[in-house]
Design a protein around this motif. Structure first.
Motif, PDB file in Angstrom:
ATOM      1  N   THR A  94       8.866   2.228   5.399  1.00 42.62           N
ATOM      2  CA  THR A  94       9.952   2.739   4.570  1.00 42.62           C
ATOM      3  C   THR A  94      10.530   1.610   3.734  1.00 42.62           C
ATOM      4  OG1 THR A  94      10.520   4.409   6.216  1.00 42.62           O
ATOM      5  CG2 THR A  94      12.201   3.885   4.578  1.00 42.62           C
ATOM      6  N   ARG A  95      10.523   1.813   2.439  1.00 48.89           N
ATOM      7  CA  ARG A  95      11.213   0.920   1.502  1.00 48.89           C
ATOM      8  C   ARG A  95      12.397   1.721   0.984  1.00 48.89           C
ATOM      9  NH1 ARG A  95       7.502  -3.130   0.732  1.00 48.89           N
ATOM     10  NH2 ARG A  95       5.300  -2.554   0.863  1.00 48.89           N
ATOM     11  N   SER A  96      13.342   1.075   0.372  1.00 47.04           N
ATOM     12  CA  SER A  96      14.483   1.826  -0.154  1.00 47.04           C
ATOM     13  C   SER A  96      15.031   1.156  -1.401  1.00 47.04           C
ATOM     14  CB  SER A  96      15.581   1.951   0.903  1.00 47.04           C
ATOM     15  OG  SER A  96      16.104   0.682   1.224  1.00 47.04           O
ATOM     16  N   VAL A 143      13.724  11.267  -0.893  1.00 45.76           N
ATOM     17  CA  VAL A 143      12.553  10.613  -0.300  1.00 45.76           C
ATOM     18  C   VAL A 143      11.356  10.847  -1.207  1.00 45.76           C
ATOM     19  CG1 VAL A 143      12.011  12.598   1.188  1.00 45.76           C
ATOM     20  CG2 VAL A 143      11.202  10.315   1.819  1.00 45.76           C
ATOM     21  N   LEU A 159      14.653   6.762  -0.074  1.00 52.15           N
ATOM     22  CA  LEU A 159      13.612   6.237   0.793  1.00 52.15           C
ATOM     23  C   LEU A 159      12.274   6.378   0.085  1.00 52.15           C
ATOM     24  CD1 LEU A 159      14.635   7.612   4.293  1.00 52.15           C
ATOM     25  CD2 LEU A 159      15.410   5.563   3.102  1.00 52.15           C
ATOM     26  N   GLN A 214      12.010   9.899  10.344  1.00 57.66           N
ATOM     27  CA  GLN A 214      12.341   8.486  10.225  1.00 57.66           C
ATOM     28  C   GLN A 214      12.841   7.991  11.571  1.00 57.66           C
ATOM     29  OE1 GLN A 214      12.000   6.260   7.596  1.00 57.66           O
ATOM     30  NE2 GLN A 214      12.610   4.788   9.159  1.00 57.66           N
ATOM     31  N   ALA A 258       7.070   9.158  -2.022  1.00 62.68           N
ATOM     32  CA  ALA A 258       5.944   8.438  -1.410  1.00 62.68           C
ATOM     33  C   ALA A 258       5.111   7.788  -2.502  1.00 62.68           C
ATOM     34  CB  ALA A 258       5.085   9.390  -0.587  1.00 62.68           C
ATOM     35  N   TRP A 308      22.023   5.564   5.336  1.00 64.75           N
ATOM     36  CA  TRP A 308      21.033   5.482   4.269  1.00 64.75           C
ATOM     37  C   TRP A 308      21.278   6.466   3.122  1.00 64.75           C
ATOM     38  CZ3 TRP A 308      15.469   3.903   5.599  1.00 64.75           C
ATOM     39  CH2 TRP A 308      15.460   2.936   6.589  1.00 64.75           C
ATOM     40  N   SER A 361      10.221   2.693  11.716  1.00 65.52           N
ATOM     41  CA  SER A 361       9.062   3.207  10.981  1.00 65.52           C
ATOM     42  C   SER A 361       9.188   4.703  10.743  1.00 65.52           C
ATOM     43  CB  SER A 361       7.779   2.977  11.785  1.00 65.52           C
ATOM     44  OG  SER A 361       7.552   1.624  11.996  1.00 65.52           O
ATOM     45  N   PRO A 362       8.656   5.177   9.607  1.00 64.68           N
ATOM     46  CA  PRO A 362       8.542   6.624   9.440  1.00 64.68           C
ATOM     47  C   PRO A 362       7.394   7.098  10.333  1.00 64.68           C
ATOM     48  CG  PRO A 362       7.611   5.500   7.546  1.00 64.68           C
ATOM     49  CD  PRO A 362       8.172   4.441   8.444  1.00 64.68           C
ATOM     50  N   ILE A 397       8.365   5.970   0.862  1.00 66.19           N
ATOM     51  CA  ILE A 397       7.390   5.798   1.936  1.00 66.19           C
ATOM     52  C   ILE A 397       6.122   5.191   1.343  1.00 66.19           C
ATOM     53  CG2 ILE A 397       6.153   6.939   3.809  1.00 66.19           C
ATOM     54  CD1 ILE A 397       9.345   6.917   3.911  1.00 66.19           C
TER      55      ILE A 397
END
Length: 118
Positions: free
Chosen positions: A103-105, A5, A79, A29, A7, A74, A38-39, A81
């Protein structure tokens, strides 16, 4: 090192604003109940994690958790953020700020997956 993860700078900037108002933060998450996927951002310790929660890592200095069942879906992705304009989750600290965490991935590369398994 491969992080599960991360950001964006915009997310980290919003986190800093929230820290000034609320102190240390933590994330979980959401699994899709009240606030979609949503986170969710909370004051550290306000959201009680359990045995079925996985600590993915930290963004800023805030721990980031996900439920283990959701983690299974996932685990092949990183992830990311981010923050966008709009109303945040009803229980998440950024709600009144006119912004929301998102959250994008991206899928890990084969090389990154090898490093994760070590």
């Amino acid at each position: 090192m491969v992080e599960r993860v991360t950001a964006t700078p915009a997310a980290l900037a919003l986190m800093n604003q929230l820290k000034e108002k609320h102190g240390s933060l933590m994330f979980h998450q959401s699994g899709g109940c009240c606030d979609g996927s949503s986170p969710m951002c909370y004051p550290q310790g306000e959201f009680l994690t359990g045995d079925s929660d996985v600590l993915l890592g930290e963004i800023g200095d805030a721990p980031f958790y996900i439920n283990e069942a959701q983690y299974e879906y996932w685990k092949h992705t990183q992830l990311i953020i981010d923050v966008v304009n709009g109303r945040g989750g009803m229980f998440s600290l950024e709600g009144p700020e006119g912004k929301r965490f998102l959250t994008r991935s991206r899928v890990f590369t084969p090389e990154e997956r090898k490093k994760l398994n070590k």
